[in-house]
Write a protein that holds these residues in place. Sequence first.
Motif, mmCIF file in Angstrom:
data_model
loop_
_atom_site.group_PDB
_atom_site.id
_atom_site.type_symbol
_atom_site.label_atom_id
_atom_site.label_comp_id
_atom_site.label_asym_id
_atom_site.label_seq_id
_atom_site.Cartn_x
_atom_site.Cartn_y
_atom_site.Cartn_z
ATOM 1 N N SER A 241 -8.649 32.815 -39.778
ATOM 2 C CA SER A 241 -9.719 32.753 -40.770
ATOM 3 C C SER A 241 -11.022 32.474 -40.036
ATOM 4 O O SER A 241 -11.058 31.668 -39.109
ATOM 5 N N TRP A 242 -12.088 33.133 -40.478
ATOM 6 C CA TRP A 242 -13.357 33.028 -39.768
ATOM 7 C C TRP A 242 -14.462 32.506 -40.685
ATOM 8 O O TRP A 242 -15.609 32.943 -40.610
ATOM 9 N N ALA A 243 -14.128 31.570 -41.560
ATOM 10 C CA ALA A 243 -15.081 31.123 -42.573
ATOM 11 C C ALA A 243 -16.326 30.492 -41.976
ATOM 12 O O ALA A 243 -17.424 30.609 -42.535
ATOM 13 N N SER A 244 -16.195 29.785 -40.856
ATOM 14 C CA SER A 244 -17.328 29.037 -40.303
ATOM 15 C C SER A 244 -18.123 29.826 -39.272
ATOM 16 O O SER A 244 -19.327 29.617 -39.129
ATOM 17 N N THR A 245 -17.486 30.717 -38.551
ATOM 18 C CA THR A 245 -18.136 31.360 -37.413
ATOM 19 C C THR A 245 -18.377 32.848 -37.600
ATOM 20 O O THR A 245 -19.203 33.424 -36.895
ATOM 21 N N GLY A 246 -17.640 33.485 -38.507
ATOM 22 C CA GLY A 246 -17.601 34.935 -38.509
ATOM 23 C C GLY A 246 -16.649 35.399 -37.427
ATOM 24 O O GLY A 246 -16.321 34.647 -36.483
ATOM 25 N N ARG A 300 -12.774 22.093 -39.808
ATOM 26 C CA ARG A 300 -12.516 23.502 -39.537
ATOM 27 C C ARG A 300 -11.041 23.715 -39.226
ATOM 28 O O ARG A 300 -10.245 22.787 -39.240
ATOM 29 N N ASP A 301 -10.698 24.963 -38.917
ATOM 30 C CA ASP A 301 -9.368 25.304 -38.434
ATOM 31 C C ASP A 301 -9.415 25.414 -36.916
ATOM 32 O O ASP A 301 -10.360 25.998 -36.356
ATOM 33 N N LEU A 302 -8.399 24.882 -36.253
ATOM 34 C CA LEU A 302 -8.227 25.085 -34.818
ATOM 35 C C LEU A 302 -7.297 26.281 -34.629
ATOM 36 O O LEU A 302 -6.130 26.231 -35.024
ATOM 37 N N HIS A 303 -7.814 27.363 -34.057
ATOM 38 C CA HIS A 303 -7.009 28.541 -33.766
ATOM 39 C C HIS A 303 -6.598 28.512 -32.298
ATOM 40 O O HIS A 303 -7.455 28.354 -31.413
ATOM 41 N N VAL A 304 -5.315 28.688 -32.034
ATOM 42 C CA VAL A 304 -4.785 28.733 -30.675
ATOM 43 C C VAL A 304 -4.320 30.156 -30.406
ATOM 44 O O VAL A 304 -3.450 30.679 -31.115
ATOM 45 N N LEU A 318 -10.215 27.972 -30.418
ATOM 46 C CA LEU A 318 -11.447 28.215 -31.156
ATOM 47 C C LEU A 318 -11.434 27.455 -32.468
ATOM 48 O O LEU A 318 -10.425 27.443 -33.181
ATOM 49 N N LEU A 319 -12.558 26.831 -32.798
ATOM 50 C CA LEU A 319 -12.743 26.226 -34.097
ATOM 51 C C LEU A 319 -13.474 27.212 -34.993
ATOM 52 O O LEU A 319 -14.512 27.755 -34.607
ATOM 53 N N ALA A 320 -12.937 27.452 -36.164
ATOM 54 C CA ALA A 320 -13.562 28.427 -37.073
ATOM 55 C C ALA A 320 -13.393 27.989 -38.511
ATOM 56 O O ALA A 320 -12.593 27.123 -38.818
#
Length: 320
Positions: A241-246, A300-304, A318-320
Amino acid sequence: MTRTTPARPVSVEAVFPELAAHRSRTTRLHPRPGRPGMRDSHVGGPMLWPADEPWPVCQEPHRPETEGYAPDEIRSARAAGTWPASRSWPGGGTPGEGGPVPFMGLAQFFRRDIPGLPAGPDRADLLQLFRCPLTHGSYLERRYILRWRRAAETEDADDFLATPPQLPLLRWEDELPEPCVLHPEQVVTYPWAEDDTLPAALIARIDAWEDAQASRHGREAPSYQSDLSIPPGWRVGGFPSWASTGPLTVDCVSCATPLRLLLTAGSEEMDADSHSWVPLEDRDPSPHANPTRLRFGRDRDLHVFTCPADPGHPPRWLLA
């Protein structure tokens, strides 16, 4: 208890048949407070760690801190429904730029428990996630590590570490994970609809459909991003999900292969925008909004991400 995601409020492929070509699956982990053991998949429980193996430590310089919260007092306060008292750091402050800092074990996952969890290097089937409890630099950066193991070999160790090393104080109360058992459930998921994550014409149709739904149903209107594409919370596989960063391009630093989403650690299991994802068994969702008590960035979400060409290549966070 199992956890069951309700049917989506709209059959998204009936509205957008093209999405069938982009369909994937993610495993919602549904962490809930409990008493996991070291041989269980969990968030916040005891790690399966051989006693003769050094615990991981962060050797980088850290932002110095002067106060924090004692882990035992955090646990007691949570049990009482109160907030722990902050304490001055023993000796005048944190290790800062001198001395290593033990990592905090956040979660571990056995492939035997988690559908869709890929194998690690050399067919490793146990994944362990750690975070440094202190921050780095002026932007309060965090450091994470993954440790892959072969479960059978690890479980055959003669003895296991009962109490890992930890700092006397944690800077924030939400550094300490609440021990949670998992209730894995696979659900269908679709890509985030922005920029080039889907064909431009399809994204335009999704945007127009959302506008029409909002005009017709107001605040209760279903949304592709919130209700039909990606569930909230901890999950394995699927789409970021890219709600915060695009949307961001995430390539392997070793071979330039596009990386694959391995794991998402969510600061929130449910919120106002994701009510439709609340499991049927959680009639009162309020106690489960953040069952792990962990937060990543500003909620945010932490994506690994890991390399599908070689899982031994360095992961990216990445945090997004």
